[in-house]
Design an enzyme around this catalytic site. Sequence first.
Site, short mmCIF file in Angstrom:
data_model
loop_
_atom_site.label_atom_id
_atom_site.label_comp_id
_atom_site.label_asym_id
_atom_site.label_seq_id
_atom_site.Cartn_x
_atom_site.Cartn_y
_atom_site.Cartn_z
N GLY A 67 0.82 -1.20 0.00
CA GLY A 67 0.00 0.00 0.00
C GLY A 67 0.85 1.24 0.00
CG ASN A 68 -0.48 4.77 -1.30
OD1 ASN A 68 -1.09 5.60 -0.64
ND2 ASN A 68 -1.03 4.15 -2.34
#
Length: 231
Positions: free
Chosen positions: A33-34
């Site tokens: 993810g980020n």
Amino acid sequence: EAPDALPRDLQGRRVVVSAGGTAEPLDPVRTLGNRSSGRQGYALARVAAQRGAHVTLVAGSTAALDPPAAVEVVRVGTTEEMRTAVLDAGKGADVVVMAAAVADFRPQSVAGFKIKKGDTEPDAIRLTRNPDILAELVAERVPGRLVVGFAAETGDAENDVLSFGRAKLERKGSDFLVVNAVGGRTGHNAFESADNEGWLLGADGSSVQLPMGSKAALAARVWDAVADRLA
Ligand code: CTP
Ligand code: CA
């Protein structure tokens, strides 16, 4: 600013805003993810609703944010889920704003069981490209519908943030691109900050500087430009 002090220039308009990051599964318990907080997208959704729009907020992973009042929230995980939700909600929309931090790549395969540590060095993770949702929205060319992209840029040794932004707007083909200046000299990080600064670039060559300010203030400038164009 009190809601009743805001213009009602989006009254009756249907808008879709994506927010937060997409997360791509690696196995049943892990994702890539980020660090997008979703704050800019939530601010865009909130301000649009306050200005009279019917708002669908497609939210990926975000910080713990209160859902904006009078906004329909669709929660998604992967890029593919965000794509389906945005394209679906975008069908009857006057404007789609892609404020989400969409993962460019995802693991090529998802393990059916939790990957075990074992005793040896781990395998490399093979990645594959994700669909570009903004590009698909632009390619659909729905008459009368505006498409707004976001880009976070640091610039590099040869190019400043603005020239990267102009090049990206041309490549993306959206009606507007909001370019956030991140990192660089000031070390300012738009991802985790309450404030943003940058430029609002129009496909017509226009550019409006967005001074350092709250994400709600930046949202208001974006809706000003969109309402102008819709009028
Ligand atoms: N975007 C999208 N789908 C993707 C990647 C990005 O819809 N798979 C959207 C983002 O929501 C944003 C815009 O495209 O509105 C620009 O994203 P950005 O990551 O800056 O552009 P990329 O084309 O992915 O270029 P790069 O990451 O290499 O700078
Ligand atoms: Ca990207």
